[in-house]
Motif scaffolding. Structure first.
Motif, PDB file in Angstrom:
ATOM      1  N   LYS A 115       6.957 -19.238   4.139  1.00  0.00           N
ATOM      2  CA  LYS A 115       8.339 -19.070   4.838  1.00  0.00           C
ATOM      3  C   LYS A 115       8.228 -18.710   6.529  1.00  0.00           C
ATOM      4  CE  LYS A 115      10.153 -17.677   0.592  1.00  0.00           C
ATOM      5  NZ  LYS A 115      10.709 -16.454  -0.744  1.00  0.00           N
ATOM      6  N   PRO A 116       7.719 -19.418   7.114  1.00  0.00           N
ATOM      7  CA  PRO A 116       6.936 -19.478   8.418  1.00  0.00           C
ATOM      8  C   PRO A 116       8.713 -19.428   9.417  1.00  0.00           C
ATOM      9  CG  PRO A 116       7.133 -21.569   7.894  1.00  0.00           C
ATOM     10  CD  PRO A 116       7.541 -21.155   7.009  1.00  0.00           C
ATOM     11  N   LYS A 117       8.835 -18.019   9.477  1.00  0.00           N
ATOM     12  CA  LYS A 117      10.141 -18.136  10.390  1.00  0.00           C
ATOM     13  C   LYS A 117       9.848 -17.882  12.078  1.00  0.00           C
ATOM     14  CE  LYS A 117      12.651 -15.101   6.990  1.00  0.00           C
ATOM     15  NZ  LYS A 117      13.779 -13.477   6.662  1.00  0.00           N
ATOM     16  N   HIS A 118       8.548 -18.117  12.571  1.00  0.00           N
ATOM     17  CA  HIS A 118       8.635 -18.071  13.551  1.00  0.00           C
ATOM     18  C   HIS A 118       7.900 -19.462  14.067  1.00  0.00           C
ATOM     19  CE1 HIS A 118       9.282 -14.160  13.871  1.00  0.00           C
ATOM     20  NE2 HIS A 118       7.925 -13.914  12.488  1.00  0.00           N
ATOM     21  N   ILE A 119       7.820 -20.566  13.326  1.00  0.00           N
ATOM     22  CA  ILE A 119       7.526 -21.541  13.251  1.00  0.00           C
ATOM     23  C   ILE A 119       8.423 -22.944  14.127  1.00  0.00           C
ATOM     24  CG2 ILE A 119       8.348 -23.118  11.251  1.00  0.00           C
ATOM     25  CD1 ILE A 119       4.998 -23.870  11.442  1.00  0.00           C
ATOM     26  N   TYR A 120       8.028 -23.705  15.371  1.00  0.00           N
ATOM     27  CA  TYR A 120       8.252 -23.819  16.478  1.00  0.00           C
ATOM     28  C   TYR A 120       7.840 -25.849  16.171  1.00  0.00           C
ATOM     29  CZ  TYR A 120       9.391 -25.673  21.020  1.00  0.00           C
ATOM     30  OH  TYR A 120      10.350 -26.528  22.242  1.00  0.00           O
ATOM     31  N   GLU A 121       7.178 -26.303  15.789  1.00  0.00           N
ATOM     32  CA  GLU A 121       6.506 -27.449  15.816  1.00  0.00           C
ATOM     33  C   GLU A 121       5.707 -27.976  13.924  1.00  0.00           C
ATOM     34  OE1 GLU A 121       3.423 -30.744  17.125  1.00  0.00           O
ATOM     35  OE2 GLU A 121       4.975 -29.661  18.534  1.00  0.00           O
ATOM     36  N   LEU A 122       5.911 -29.089  13.146  1.00  0.00           N
ATOM     37  CA  LEU A 122       5.792 -28.902  11.797  1.00  0.00           C
ATOM     38  C   LEU A 122       5.676 -30.666  12.085  1.00  0.00           C
ATOM     39  CD1 LEU A 122       7.005 -27.469   8.845  1.00  0.00           C
ATOM     40  CD2 LEU A 122       6.007 -29.785   8.744  1.00  0.00           C
ATOM     41  N   GLU A 123       3.943 -30.803  11.432  1.00  0.00           N
ATOM     42  CA  GLU A 123       3.921 -32.203  11.843  1.00  0.00           C
ATOM     43  C   GLU A 123       2.861 -32.665  11.263  1.00  0.00           C
ATOM     44  OE1 GLU A 123       1.074 -34.832  14.277  1.00  0.00           O
ATOM     45  OE2 GLU A 123       2.812 -33.911  15.773  1.00  0.00           O
ATOM     46  N   VAL A 124       3.384 -33.676  10.010  1.00  0.00           N
ATOM     47  CA  VAL A 124       2.584 -33.690   8.547  1.00  0.00           C
ATOM     48  C   VAL A 124       2.638 -35.184   7.927  1.00  0.00           C
ATOM     49  CG1 VAL A 124       1.850 -32.720   5.928  1.00  0.00           C
ATOM     50  CG2 VAL A 124       3.004 -30.818   7.846  1.00  0.00           C
ATOM     51  N   CYS A 125       2.216 -35.698   9.126  1.00  0.00           N
ATOM     52  CA  CYS A 125       1.507 -37.073   9.107  1.00  0.00           C
ATOM     53  C   CYS A 125       0.512 -37.679   7.768  1.00  0.00           C
ATOM     54  CB  CYS A 125       2.041 -38.002   9.939  1.00  0.00           C
ATOM     55  SG  CYS A 125       1.755 -37.105  11.586  1.00  0.00           S
ATOM     56  N   SER A 126       1.115 -38.561   7.314  1.00  0.00           N
ATOM     57  CA  SER A 126       0.392 -39.661   6.484  1.00  0.00           C
ATOM     58  C   SER A 126      -0.129 -38.475   5.474  1.00  0.00           C
ATOM     59  CB  SER A 126      -0.417 -40.245   7.099  1.00  0.00           C
ATOM     60  OG  SER A 126      -0.445 -41.128   8.375  1.00  0.00           O
ATOM     61  N   LEU A 137      15.065 -23.372   2.957  1.00  0.00           N
ATOM     62  CA  LEU A 137      14.451 -22.518   3.870  1.00  0.00           C
ATOM     63  C   LEU A 137      15.347 -21.882   5.320  1.00  0.00           C
ATOM     64  CD1 LEU A 137      10.429 -23.275   4.134  1.00  0.00           C
ATOM     65  CD2 LEU A 137      12.008 -21.399   2.401  1.00  0.00           C
ATOM     66  N   GLU A 138      15.340 -21.065   6.094  1.00  0.00           N
ATOM     67  CA  GLU A 138      15.989 -20.947   7.206  1.00  0.00           C
ATOM     68  C   GLU A 138      14.841 -20.816   8.245  1.00  0.00           C
ATOM     69  OE1 GLU A 138      18.266 -17.086   9.245  1.00  0.00           O
ATOM     70  OE2 GLU A 138      18.929 -17.264   7.319  1.00  0.00           O
ATOM     71  N   LEU A 139      14.933 -21.481   8.946  1.00  0.00           N
ATOM     72  CA  LEU A 139      13.450 -21.976  10.156  1.00  0.00           C
ATOM     73  C   LEU A 139      14.185 -21.758  11.511  1.00  0.00           C
ATOM     74  CD1 LEU A 139      11.638 -24.272   7.898  1.00  0.00           C
ATOM     75  CD2 LEU A 139      11.541 -21.828   8.103  1.00  0.00           C
ATOM     76  N   PRO A 140      14.825 -20.532  11.943  1.00  0.00           N
ATOM     77  CA  PRO A 140      16.380 -20.976  13.240  1.00  0.00           C
ATOM     78  C   PRO A 140      15.157 -21.358  14.699  1.00  0.00           C
ATOM     79  CG  PRO A 140      15.281 -18.849  12.768  1.00  0.00           C
ATOM     80  CD  PRO A 140      15.076 -19.656  11.362  1.00  0.00           C
ATOM     81  N   ASN A 141      13.575 -21.672  14.523  1.00  0.00           N
ATOM     82  CA  ASN A 141      13.192 -21.405  15.477  1.00  0.00           C
ATOM     83  C   ASN A 141      12.305 -23.106  15.727  1.00  0.00           C
ATOM     84  OD1 ASN A 141      13.099 -18.903  17.156  1.00  0.00           O
ATOM     85  ND2 ASN A 141      12.092 -17.817  14.982  1.00  0.00           N
ATOM     86  N   LEU A 142      12.578 -23.831  14.787  1.00  0.00           N
ATOM     87  CA  LEU A 142      12.029 -24.959  14.451  1.00  0.00           C
ATOM     88  C   LEU A 142      12.214 -26.137  15.096  1.00  0.00           C
ATOM     89  CD1 LEU A 142       9.725 -26.219  13.348  1.00  0.00           C
ATOM     90  CD2 LEU A 142      11.105 -27.032  10.844  1.00  0.00           C
ATOM     91  N   ARG A 143      12.230 -26.662  16.281  1.00  0.00           N
ATOM     92  CA  ARG A 143      12.540 -27.815  17.027  1.00  0.00           C
ATOM     93  C   ARG A 143      11.953 -28.886  17.068  1.00  0.00           C
ATOM     94  NH1 ARG A 143      15.956 -25.992  21.210  1.00  0.00           N
ATOM     95  NH2 ARG A 143      14.303 -27.293  22.840  1.00  0.00           N
ATOM     96  N   SER A 144      10.538 -29.389  15.760  1.00  0.00           N
ATOM     97  CA  SER A 144      10.232 -30.517  15.450  1.00  0.00           C
ATOM     98  C   SER A 144       9.874 -30.751  14.279  1.00  0.00           C
ATOM     99  CB  SER A 144       9.240 -30.839  16.833  1.00  0.00           C
ATOM    100  OG  SER A 144       8.902 -32.158  16.662  1.00  0.00           O
ATOM    101  N   ILE A 145      10.245 -31.783  12.803  1.00  0.00           N
ATOM    102  CA  ILE A 145      10.090 -31.993  12.077  1.00  0.00           C
ATOM    103  C   ILE A 145       9.285 -33.600  12.075  1.00  0.00           C
ATOM    104  CG2 ILE A 145       9.896 -31.976   8.981  1.00  0.00           C
ATOM    105  CD1 ILE A 145      12.077 -30.201   9.533  1.00  0.00           C
ATOM    106  N   ASN A 146       7.892 -34.083  11.890  1.00  0.00           N
ATOM    107  CA  ASN A 146       7.330 -35.675  12.085  1.00  0.00           C
ATOM    108  C   ASN A 146       6.653 -35.369  10.271  1.00  0.00           C
ATOM    109  OD1 ASN A 146       6.306 -37.473  12.586  1.00  0.00           O
ATOM    110  ND2 ASN A 146       5.099 -37.149  13.846  1.00  0.00           N
ATOM    111  N   LEU A 147       7.397 -36.186   9.596  1.00  0.00           N
ATOM    112  CA  LEU A 147       6.630 -36.330   8.161  1.00  0.00           C
ATOM    113  C   LEU A 147       6.289 -38.350   8.015  1.00  0.00           C
ATOM    114  CD1 LEU A 147       8.953 -34.801   5.810  1.00  0.00           C
ATOM    115  CD2 LEU A 147       6.645 -33.578   7.139  1.00  0.00           C
ATOM    116  N   SER A 148       5.977 -38.218   9.663  1.00  0.00           N
ATOM    117  CA  SER A 148       5.982 -39.596   9.508  1.00  0.00           C
ATOM    118  C   SER A 148       4.794 -40.661   8.504  1.00  0.00           C
ATOM    119  CB  SER A 148       5.770 -40.769  11.488  1.00  0.00           C
ATOM    120  OG  SER A 148       4.396 -40.480  11.127  1.00  0.00           O
ATOM    121  N   PHE A 149       5.012 -41.792   7.621  1.00  0.00           N
ATOM    122  CA  PHE A 149       4.067 -42.425   6.865  1.00  0.00           C
ATOM    123  C   PHE A 149       3.514 -41.706   6.025  1.00  0.00           C
ATOM    124  CE2 PHE A 149       3.881 -43.871  11.167  1.00  0.00           C
ATOM    125  CZ  PHE A 149       4.316 -45.799  11.394  1.00  0.00           C
TER     126      PHE A 149
END
Length: 239
Positions: A115-126, A137-149
């Motif tokens: 439960k990463p409340k401070h997370i800013y960028e989450l990139e889990v590709c391929s 989850l409540e993630l008020p600081n998250l700016r970018s999610i990349n789940l491509s491919f």
């Protein structure tokens, strides 16, 4: 990498160079990352950055059997790894993470206790993710999610409580059939990439109320049956 995050890494690396207790704060080479994940728990308590450097040659896949190998890394703020797999699953990731970049993640979902409340960028590709996490989850600081491919992905999380999200990249998620309705109602999302989502059938039935949206990429969505009406306040979308 964003300038702010790069500064954070450099600051931590600078601190490491001035430590004399033998505990490593930052790790960047593939072989060192594998060693630390296989090492005694006490040696990992100080780790704040795992930043696997791009490798020009071929890197062999590494399989870590212990699902608790991150359990003592409670201070970990930056995690970038690839070619690292956990066949027995993973029970813990630090809730203090700001950046998570994991290429080729073999998990079906991220750990339930994550439960990463401070997370800013989450990139889990391929990845082999079927869903990002099991509970919203409540993630008020998250700016970018990349789940491509991530070709096994079937569910997009509810982003209602991810208020500051500006970028969502789902390109090439070929098993995704629909979006969560919260996506089409998000007020700050600027970029939504659905290119190559070949099984996507619907964006939802509600009117799109994405006031900040600037880019909506839909090429290759061959099964998409309809696109909802655009709300009156969607004035930034590029045509």
């Amino acid at each position: 990498m964003h300038d702010l995050l790069q500064q954070m890494c450099w600051k931590i690396l600078h601190r490491e160079s001035h430590r004399h207790d033998g505990n490593r704060i930052a790790i960047k080479y593939h072989e060192d990352i594998v060693d630390i994940l296989l090492s005694d728990r006490k040696e990992t308590q100080a780790v704040e950055v795992i930043n696997q450097e791009p490798y020009k040659g071929e890197v062999n896949d590494c399989f870590i059997i212990d699902p608790t190998c991150f359990s003592n890394m409670t201070k970990l703020k930056f995690l970038r790894i690839s070619n690292v797999h956990f066949p027995q699953g993973l029970k813990y990731l630090s809730n203090d993470l700001r950046i998570l970049e994991w290429y080729g993640c073999s998990l079906k979902s991220l750990p339930s206790m994550f439960k990463p409340k401070h997370i800013y960028e989450l990139e889990v590709c391929s990845s082999q993710l079927e869903r990002l996490w099991k509970k919203d989850l409540e993630l008020p600081n998250l700016r970018s999610i990349n789940l491509s491919f991530s070709k096994n992905l079937t569910k997009v999380p509810d982003i209602t409580s991810t208020w500051n999200l500006v970028k969502l990249n789902l390109q090439g998620c070929t098993n995704l059939t629909r979006l969560h309705e919260s996506v089409l109602l998000h007020k700050r999302l600027r970029y939504l990439n659905l290119k190559g989502c070949t099984c996507l059938q619907s964006l939802g039935k509600r009117c799109m109320e994405m006031e900040a949206l600037e880019a909506l990429l839909l090429s290759g969505c061959s099964k998409l049956e309809n696109i909802p009406e655009f709300g009156k306040n969607m004035k930034h979308l590029e045509h």
